[in-house]
Structure formats: C-alpha cells, structure tokens
Design a protein around this motif. Structure first.
Motif, PDB file in Angstrom:
ATOM      1  N   PRO C 119       0.842  -1.202   0.000  1.00 54.60           N
ATOM      2  CA  PRO C 119       0.000   0.000   0.000  1.00 54.60           C
ATOM      3  C   PRO C 119       0.878   1.254   0.000  1.00 54.60           C
ATOM      4  O   PRO C 119       1.941   1.264   0.620  1.00 54.60           O
ATOM      5  N   LEU C 390      -2.624   5.265  24.291  1.00 58.04           N
ATOM      6  CA  LEU C 390      -3.582   4.902  25.340  1.00 58.04           C
ATOM      7  C   LEU C 390      -3.220   3.553  25.955  1.00 58.04           C
ATOM      8  O   LEU C 390      -3.697   3.196  27.022  1.00 58.04           O
ATOM      9  N   GLY C 391      -2.388   2.798  25.262  1.00 60.86           N
ATOM     10  CA  GLY C 391      -1.993   1.518  25.840  1.00 60.86           C
ATOM     11  C   GLY C 391      -2.111   0.334  24.913  1.00 60.86           C
ATOM     12  O   GLY C 391      -1.682  -0.759  25.258  1.00 60.86           O
ATOM     13  N   GLN C 393      -1.071  -2.301  22.545  1.00 61.01           N
ATOM     14  CA  GLN C 393       0.284  -2.799  22.379  1.00 61.01           C
ATOM     15  C   GLN C 393       0.559  -3.374  21.001  1.00 61.01           C
ATOM     16  O   GLN C 393       1.694  -3.730  20.690  1.00 61.01           O
ATOM     17  N   GLY C 394      -0.475  -3.512  20.224  1.00 60.69           N
ATOM     18  CA  GLY C 394      -0.291  -4.112  18.910  1.00 60.69           C
ATOM     19  C   GLY C 394      -1.511  -3.876  18.056  1.00 60.69           C
ATOM     20  O   GLY C 394      -2.492  -3.277  18.512  1.00 60.69           O
ATOM     21  N   PRO C 395      -1.464  -4.364  16.808  1.00 56.91           N
ATOM     22  CA  PRO C 395      -2.558  -4.101  15.872  1.00 56.91           C
ATOM     23  C   PRO C 395      -3.911  -4.629  16.342  1.00 56.91           C
ATOM     24  O   PRO C 395      -4.944  -4.019  16.040  1.00 56.91           O
ATOM     25  N   ASN C 396      -3.932  -5.725  17.066  1.00 53.24           N
ATOM     26  CA  ASN C 396      -5.220  -6.280  17.448  1.00 53.24           C
ATOM     27  C   ASN C 396      -5.921  -5.418  18.484  1.00 53.24           C
ATOM     28  O   ASN C 396      -7.141  -5.235  18.444  1.00 53.24           O
ATOM     29  N   GLN C 397      -5.143  -4.852  19.415  1.00 51.18           N
ATOM     30  CA  GLN C 397      -5.764  -3.933  20.368  1.00 51.18           C
ATOM     31  C   GLN C 397      -6.103  -2.609  19.699  1.00 51.18           C
ATOM     32  O   GLN C 397      -7.113  -1.993  20.017  1.00 51.18           O
ATOM     33  N   ALA C 398      -5.242  -2.168  18.762  1.00 56.93           N
ATOM     34  CA  ALA C 398      -5.551  -0.932  18.029  1.00 56.93           C
ATOM     35  C   ALA C 398      -6.857  -1.115  17.275  1.00 56.93           C
ATOM     36  O   ALA C 398      -7.691  -0.210  17.199  1.00 56.93           O
ATOM     37  N   ALA C 400      -9.319  -3.019  18.155  1.00 58.25           N
ATOM     38  CA  ALA C 400     -10.412  -2.960  19.118  1.00 58.25           C
ATOM     39  C   ALA C 400     -10.753  -1.513  19.473  1.00 58.25           C
ATOM     40  O   ALA C 400     -11.904  -1.175  19.676  1.00 58.25           O
ATOM     41  N   PHE C 401      -9.752  -0.643  19.517  1.00 56.08           N
ATOM     42  CA  PHE C 401      -9.994   0.738  19.922  1.00 56.08           C
ATOM     43  C   PHE C 401     -10.444   1.627  18.772  1.00 56.08           C
ATOM     44  O   PHE C 401     -11.127   2.617  18.982  1.00 56.08           O
ATOM     45  N   ARG C 428       9.174   0.670  19.421  1.00 59.39           N
ATOM     46  CA  ARG C 428       9.592  -0.732  19.416  1.00 59.39           C
ATOM     47  C   ARG C 428       9.751  -1.216  17.981  1.00 59.39           C
ATOM     48  O   ARG C 428       9.173  -0.646  17.066  1.00 59.39           O
ATOM     49  N   ARG C 437      -4.550 -10.727  13.482  1.00 59.99           N
ATOM     50  CA  ARG C 437      -4.828 -12.137  13.335  1.00 59.99           C
ATOM     51  C   ARG C 437      -6.073 -12.264  12.466  1.00 59.99           C
ATOM     52  O   ARG C 437      -7.189 -12.101  12.947  1.00 59.99           O
TER      53      ARG C 437
END
Lengths: 378, 107, 470
Positions: C119, C390-391, C393-398, C400-401, C428, C437
């Motif tokens: 992309p 906000l906390g 830690q990775g794409p999966n939590q991003a 979710a937010f 990091r 995932r």
C-alpha cells in the motif's frame, strides 16, 4: 516504575485490563484511589475482544435470583455510566436499552422459554420481573421479514446493547484520565500477599497496594490461590459472525442476533467445550447461520465479512464469582462471562465496595465457597 | 470522460459484451471485469462508503482492497473486479450501506 | 455432502500454484488446484491464455502460457471461480463457488496466493483516480484496456518501468514518471551490484532495456521525489510532490509488492519481519514446509522473488509433498530438486540488489498523521497513534480501539501500515509489535451459502447445548 528493588505504592491494584478489570479500575479511580491496572499484551485470550455487546438481563439467574438482581442493578446503572464515559472521554459507547426479545423457533422452544420467564418472575418475588411472551404476529409488526418458523419470543424492558469495544476504549481512556496507571504487556512474575498488603513483581517493576482485585479472566484460576481466593473458571468457546453494513432494520436487540449502530448484523450464539482453542469450526458457523436464516429468511442474502471465536470465562455453574479473601483481607476477585452487561455494576457498585474494604453482604451468594458445599442429590 | 479505453488493436476490438452501467449501455471487451466496465463507462466513482459517504473507485483491481464494491445484477457490495462481465449484466453504484429486501421468502 | 479426501490441495493458480499442481499430478498425487478467478495465471499471468503473441505485455508475460497449458493437460483437478473461506490445520478446506459449498480434506496444502501491491498511503490516496500500477497492468492483461487522459506513474520498482513500457507499446504512454528512489538507496544498492552483476545479468539487462525504452519514448522522468500526494475534491485532480503540482486524471502508485499473508496468518503460522524486504513472511524451509506438517507455502506468498522463482518454488513444494506422502523417497526428491534449487538460487540472486535500490522511504510505511491508514473504516494514522499512546500494544488492540482492520478487506491493506505506525509510536521494532490475526471467512460468503454448508460427519461431541440460546 520500580527499579533496583524500588517499590511503587498504590492504593489499589487491578490485575486484568479487559471489560471486568477496566470497569472496576475505572470505578476505583473515580473513588479517588491511586490505581494500577496490570494487563497482558496484544496477543492474549481477551474475552473482551470477542464480546457480542449485549446488555442482556432476561436470561440471567434462573434458580439464582441474586444473580438476576445483580444484573438488574447493572442495567439500571448503565445509562449513568454511558453518559459519564461519553462526557469525560468523548467516546460514545452507543448504548441502547429499548428492551430485547429472544426469538423462539417452534412450539417446544416457546413453551420452554415461557416456563423459564415464569420461573424468573416467581423467584424474583417482590423485586419483580416484568416480561411478556409475544406471538409471531405481534413481533412481525416490528420485525419485518420474520421467518414463519418463529413461533414467538420473550420480551423484557431491561435488555439493550452497546458497542463493547468502544466501552473498553472508553473505560481505559477514562481510567487514565482520572489518574490511573496502566501497565500493559505484563504478566505477574511473583506475588506476595499479607492482609491489606499486596506486592507484585512483573518484569523490572514492583508494585504494592493494600487492595488488590483479580480480574484476569481465565488467568484468575491460577492467580487466585496466591491471594487466598478461589476462581475455578474454565474456557467456553463462542463463535460470532458479522455481516456487511446494512440499513437499519431492527430497532431492538434479539438475543443471539443484533444490529450495530454502524449497520452490521452480529450473529451468535454457540457454546463449545474445547479448552483453550481459539480456532473456528465451520460446522458451528454453519449452525449459527442456519438458525439465523430460519429466523429471518432475508438474512441469507447478506455477506459475512468477519467472524471470530472467543473464550468465555465460565464458572462451574455459569454464575459470577465475586469474593473477598478471608486469609488476606483486601484481596478481591471478579469473574463472569457477561462483562458488558455487568459493567454498570462493576464500575458503580463493586468498585465502591472494594474501595470501602469489604463486599456488601448481598454478594455472599456469589462467593466461590458455594462450590465447596456438596451438591444435594438431584 | 472514461479513465480507460480499448487498446486500438484489431485483436482487442473483437466481439465485446454489452453491459449496463447506471442505466447506460456500455460495450466492454470479453474477459473484462465489472470494475473495468465501470471505469470504461466514465463513472467518477463506483461507490460511496458506508462510513462517511466518501466517493471511491477501484484501487487494486485484484480483490484485495474492496474499494470496487458495486451492485451487480441486484446483489449489493460485490467485488466488481472479481466479477467477469456477461451480456446484459446490470451494474450500479453502491450507495453506502446496502438495503435489505425483507420480503425474501424462505427457501 | 461428504468430505472428499485428496492428497494435495494447492491454493492459487499463479506460477507457483500452476507449476506445483502440474508436477504433483505428474508424480501421482491426487491434486486439486483452487483459485478465485475464472482462468489460471494469478495476477502476474492474468488472462494469459487469451493473450496474443504480439501482446504489448511482452515475452515475460507470455511465458505464463505454457504453464497454463501444462496445468490444463495435467491430471490435476482445477477449480476456478472457487473461494477458500476456511482451512483447518488438520487439512480440511471449506470452499464456496457458484455451484455451492463443499469440503475437501487434503493431506498437504500448498498456499500459493502470491503477492499484493505494497500500500502507498499518501494524502488523498482514497480519491477516485488513484490506483496501483498493478491495477493498470491488470486492465491491460484482462481486458486490453489502457488509460485515457493524463497518467502519472509514481513510486519505484521494476514494475514502474515495465508498466510504463507496456503502456507505451499499447499506445497510451504515461505523461510523467515520478520516481521516489532516494539518493541513499543508490548508495546502498551500489554496494550490492558487483555481487549480482554476473549471476543476474539477464534480469539486469531486461530492466535496463525497459528503462531505455521509456526514456527513448521521451516520457519526462523526475527523480528523488518526496512528499507525494493526491489532490482533488471528489476525484483526483492533481498530483503533488516536492512542492510541485501537475494535473492528472490517473495516478498510478507503486512501491513494490509484498507477500499476501492473509491465509498464512489466519493459520497462525509463525511469521518473521524481513528487514531487507520490509514485509512479513511465513517461516518456512527451503521446500516451503512450515511448522504445521499439513501446510506449505510457495511463490511470492513466501517472500518476493518474482514469477520464475515462484514456478521453481512451486515445483520444490510438489516434490516435497510427494516425498512427505510417500509417493517418492527423499533421495529421489533431492535428486530431482537439485537443478530446481540451482535455478531458484539464480533467480533469487538479484533480490538483495533490488531490495536495496527500491527500498521504500519511511513515509511509505509510516505516513503523516492525517493520512488514512484503514481505507475500509476510514481510520487515520493519528487515531492509531492515539490508541498506542492509550496503551494498545499491537494491531489487534488498536483494532479494538479504532475499528481499523474491521472492514471487508480484513486488514490486507492497512495491516503493514498499522504495524509500522504502532512500532513507531511505541518506539519498538515492528517484529515485536506483530500483525493482525485474520480469521475465517478469508473472503466474504453469504449467510445463505454458509447455512447450506452441511457439516460432513455430523456435529462433533465438542459442540454442546444452546446454539441460539441467550
């Protein structure tokens, strides 16, 4: 952050940053407690990320009226929590509580559901439980294209739905905004417990507090004994399907089907005992799809764009476990599979109890001690 | 104005297929995708998103980006770059969230 | 419906898949080749069966014809217009096509799903009129269509020169080429050049040939372009760079290709971040075998090396499958593989040079705050950064937010951007931040098709109680 033996002191520690932990931590921070919230990283079981998003009251606590009362309390607190989070964090969680219907296919299902609703009402006694059994024709007025196999459904005014991910985001944001300390990407390496004095080591960090709440979901089973608690929870898998966004069709949540504010239709529900396996089974997805299409034939045309599986945090009898440690006063635990529904209670009722130092007597039936009592022969 | 046109070679001018794009008949080479037909027809956009209503047109043409979603023969939200044109195919813009025909009878 | 049991399932009818299926069938494996498109060829050889000998696409493209012919003549069962929507590590594939749903149970599965364009998230990249260079090539390959109007080609990589040359031959030369290769890249690449000069002389000569063809056609070329953007209200109006601007009807972007890891990630295969190619690749051995004995990978989906290399790696995967399934013994596998390994090494030789020369600038992986990272859900880079702060830690939590990655493309387009942005925000390495995932269905399927999908041997005992109860 503690380094070289330095301990960071807090008023309270919450282990677990999912919907349960985040709601409790938010509530504690709002009580003015300096709270540390310990959480895992991006890859973790995280039942909260797999949530369906229901604020579901009508089926909670058959044979256990205390659970229905707790759920009703939470549902009543929900509007306040949603408004407060929206105001303070700018995140609109999208709460709608118009009441909900669980649809039944066939006469047997309908009769069974009616019996269950009647039992709920009887057990509720003076507390009350309002419900109505609606016929197919009554439902068809509000639910276009209702399938011919639907015999009817149970309705209560208490049910609703919300965007569970926005809720998680809002709770985290609200927690941090109220001065909470969020410690992600951590596991508990060691724990030392004394009455009103708890120390945790995680990586290079050491934190301590006179209050600690175990809200680590499936992780609680191993953590609990360290704090004189018991949390015999097991994983129970559920799978969910989500469709492409559509124009708004359903004004209310329908138990195992609901339409989000964005327009996607979410479909469940299923239960599998497969241990810690977060894979997906086409057979189960098929069963969910098949039931959905029987309920609303027009659903057949919609495309599923997303699906997942998640592991519910399931106590042995399906009802929540809330406990305070006798051996180490100041240690508490909260375990349930309805982190969304109970968010109101967790933030607005449970957290204040923890802040005050003891659980209200109404929580006694939720104690894990109930599993020690030998079951009467059935 | 179309963004694309046929290569001016006799081989490419072989028998095409007539499809309808937004009510207009468009001759399209055999083997072309419905997305290509939309681009040939001169449409600026193939859809408006269901999120903000922003106009979108095909981006990758290979089934990865999902920006080419269009209503094809009455079925909304199809990846038009993955659908080969057929005579009489009816292609329409996808206007945001799809509509639902709740009167569809059970099979 | 019963589950058909086969030996070898190949997913993807590009060069790797075609070569693998053909050889596997030859070796006596009961083989099925599954592909989403109507005809074989994947993307690189798309439409090749219908191509004329004087095609503007050139000889390299026509090299796909014999591969397709061999596939047709082979004993492999070819399932076109068929989508794989779920694979179980035990070898079960769930398929959907116009004919309905079916299941296959294979003893070995080869993922040969190839590559996707990296992309290129520039401001305005979601405007109608902005496409990938590969998209224009697909228009030419599959329909003999060329752009009208003023075409600007922007980016870097062999494909820029190839597409420019193809468009010139087809009578639709681009108006301008904006090459983004930085000065630093030239220095890096110069160090790699001596080592590849002889082994890759043919590929280098070919590349120089295309560049020469484009220059001789008099196409203006601007080098060391930065700050690329697309401007316009409802569609592309101008292309912008380095403080300059030009009118454009079509902006074709290209910053190389990266492996299509959607299925390999869904299977939870281990992936590593390739620092040379700046992409995720499934961890696999020289045969394409992975830690899951049922799953192997071949072609660009395992790591970018081009069409010829893909066909060779497909053959290696077929040989390995035949040995794994006891059709040939390991010694024969090794014997037959020797010339293939050698040829593959030759094909791969040029990679370090190309990877260095055409290394994308940091802004390609980590765009400016206002740029849209997730096209489907219209989530900007700044929202991802906020989630990280906000906390998350990775794409999966991003995800979710912010909802990024929840659209129909399931993170195929935004995945690499989100990992890079989060890595940059969290300070990091990308390798530590990880990936989405992806889950089944790998491509959308209708509820009706899924409902009609009958489970092969009845619901297993593991499924208890209330489906549908709440």
């Amino acid at each position: 952050m503690g380094q070289n033996g330095e301990m960071k002191q807090h008023d309270a520690i919450v282990i677990g940053g999912g919907l349960v932990g985040a709601a409790i931590a938010y509530g504690l921070a709002r009580e003015g407690l300096d709270t540390a919230l310990i959480d895992e990283g991006d890859v973790a079981f995280r039942a909260s990320r797999g949530n369906f998003g229901l604020v579901w009251v009508q089926s909670k606590g058959v044979g256990a009226p205390h659970y229905q009362r707790w759920t009703r309390l939470s549902a009543a607190e929900w509007p306040k929590l949603a408004a407060e989070l929206g105001q303070r964090t700018g995140v609109a969680v999208g709460l709608e509580q118009p009441g909900g219907v669980q649809l039944c296919l066939g006469d047997e299902e309908f009769a069974g559901r009616q019996a269950m609703m009647e039992q709920m009402r009887t057990e509720a006694g003076n507390f009350g439980f309002e419900y109505r059994m609606l016929s197919h024709d009554e439902l068809a007025e509000t639910l276009p294209g209702l399938g011919p196999e639907v015999t009817g459904g149970s309705w209560t005014p208490y049910d609703g739905h919300v965007n569970s991910l926005y809720l998680l985001h809002a709770l985290h944001k609200g927690f941090v905004e109220r001065g909470g300390t969020y410690l992600p990407n951590r596991t508990v390496d060691y724990a030392a417990a004394q009455p009103h004095d708890f120390r945790l080591g995680s990586g290079a960090d050491e934190i301590a507090a006179p209050r600690i709440v175990l809200a680590a979901g499936l992780g609680n089973a191993a953590l609990a004994p360290l704090f004189g608690l018991s949390a015999p929870v097991r994983p129970q898998r559920g799978q969910i399907l989500v469709t492409e966004r559509s124009e708004r069709i359903w004004p209310i949540p329908l138990g195992s089907l609901r339409q989000t504010l964005e327009g996607s239709i979410m479909l469940g529900s299923s239960e599998e005992e497969v241990g810690f396996d977060t894979g997906q089974r086409p057979e189960v997805m098929q069963a969910i799809a098949a039931r959905a299409v029987r309920t609303f034939p027009w659903l057949a045309e919609l495309q599923i764009v997303r699906a997942w599986s998640a592991l519910r945090v399931m106590p042995p009898d399906g009802k929540p476990i809330y406990d305070e440690s006798e051996k180490f006063p100041g240690a508490f635990t909260a375990n349930c599979h309805s982190g969304v529904t109970l968010a109101g209670a967790h933030a607005n009722a449970f957290a204040p109890m923890v802040a005050a130092g003891a659980l209200d007597p109404m929580m006694l039936p939720f104690s894990a001690r109930r599993f020690d009592i030998p079951q009467a022969a059935e | 104005m179309s963004l694309f046109r046929k290569v001016s070679e006799p081989a490419a001018a072989k028998a095409g297929v007539i499809v309808t794009v937004e009510g207009r008949d468009v001759p399209v080479p055999e083997g072309a995708s419905a997305a290509a037909a939309v681009l040939l027809a001169g449409s600026d956009a193939i859809r408006e998103t269901g999120v903000s209503g922003a106009p979108r047109a095909p981006y990758c043409m290979m089934g990865v980006c999902f920006d080419c979603l269009a209503e094809i023969d009455g079925i909304p939200n199809r990846q038009s770059c993955m659908v080969t044109v057929a005579p009489g195919m009816v292609i329409r813009r996808q206007h945001g969230k799809r509509t639902v025909d709740t009167a569809v009878a059970a099979e | 419906m019963t589950t058909e049991k086969i030996d070898f399932a190949v997913i993807g009818a590009g060069p790797a898949g075609m070569a693998a299926a053909t050889l596997a069938a030859e070796l006596g494996l009961d083989t099925v080749l599954i592909d989403e498109q109507d005809a074989p060829g994947g993307q690189i050889y798309r439409g090749v069966e219908r191509a004329q000998d004087n095609s503007p696409l050139g000889a390299d493209y026509l090299a796909g014809k014999p591969l397709a012919a061999a596939l047709r003549a082979s004993g492999a069962t070819y399932l076109p217009a068929t989508t794989v929507w779920h694979i179980d590590p035990d070898g079960t594939l769930s398929l959907i096509s116009a004919a309905g749903a079916r299941t296959l149970r294979a003893r070995r599965i080869l993922i040969a799903t190839g590559a996707i364009e990296r992309p290129v998230p520039i401001p305005g990249w979601t405007l109608p009129g902005v496409m990938t260079a590969g998209a224009a090539q697909i228009m030419l390959k599959s329909a003999g269509l060329v752009p009208t109007g003023r075409v600007v080609l922007a980016g870097q990589g062999p494909l820029i020169w190839l597409v420019a040359a193809q468009l010139i031959r087809a009578g639709a030369p681009p108006a301008l080429i904006l090459e983004t290769t930085s000065l630093g890249n030239y220095h890096f690449a110069a160090h790699r050049l001596p080592a590849v000069l002889w082994p890759s002389r043919r590929a280098l000569a070919k590349g120089i040939g295309f560049i020469g063809e484009v220059k001789r056609a008099g196409i203006p070329i601007i080098h060391r372009v930065t700050g690329l953007a697309a401007r316009g209200r409802d569609h592309l109006e101008t292309a912008v760079w380095n403080g300059c601007e030009t009118q454009a009807d079509l902006l074709l972007l290209h910053e190389g290709v990266i492996p299509n890891t959607q299925i390999s990630l869904a299977l939870q295969l281990e992936h590593r971040w390739d620092v040379g190619q700046l992409c995720w690749r499934p961890v696999a051995d020289e045969w394409g075998a992975t830690a899951l004995s049922t799953i192997s990978v071949a072609g660009d989906g395992g790591g970018i090396a081009g069409a010829e290399a893909a066909a060779l790696s497909g053959r290696l995967a077929a040989l390995d499958a035949a040995s794994f399934l006891d059709k040939i013994d390991p010694a024969e596998r090794d014997r037959r593989a020797r010339p293939v390994h050698r040829a593959l090494k030759r094909e791969q030789a040029i990679r370090p040079f190309l990877d260095a020369l055409y290394r994308p600038a940091p802004a390609v992986l980590v765009p400016a705050d206002e740029v849209i990272a997730c096209r489907c859900e219209e989530v900007a880079v700044v929202q991802i950064r906020r989630a990280a702060r906000l906390g998350a830690q990775g794409p999966n939590q991003a995800k979710a937010f912010t909802r990024c990655g929840m659209g129909p493309c399931q993170g195929r387009i935004c995945g690499s951007i989100v990992s890079a942005v989060m890595a940059d925000t969290l300070g990091r390495p990308i390798a530590a931040v990880g990936t989405y995932r992806p889950r089944a269905p790998y491509k959308p399927i209708t509820l009706g098709a899924l409902a009609g999908f009958e489970h092969p041997e009845g619901l297993s005992e593991a499924l208890t109680g209330a489906v549908g109860g709440a």
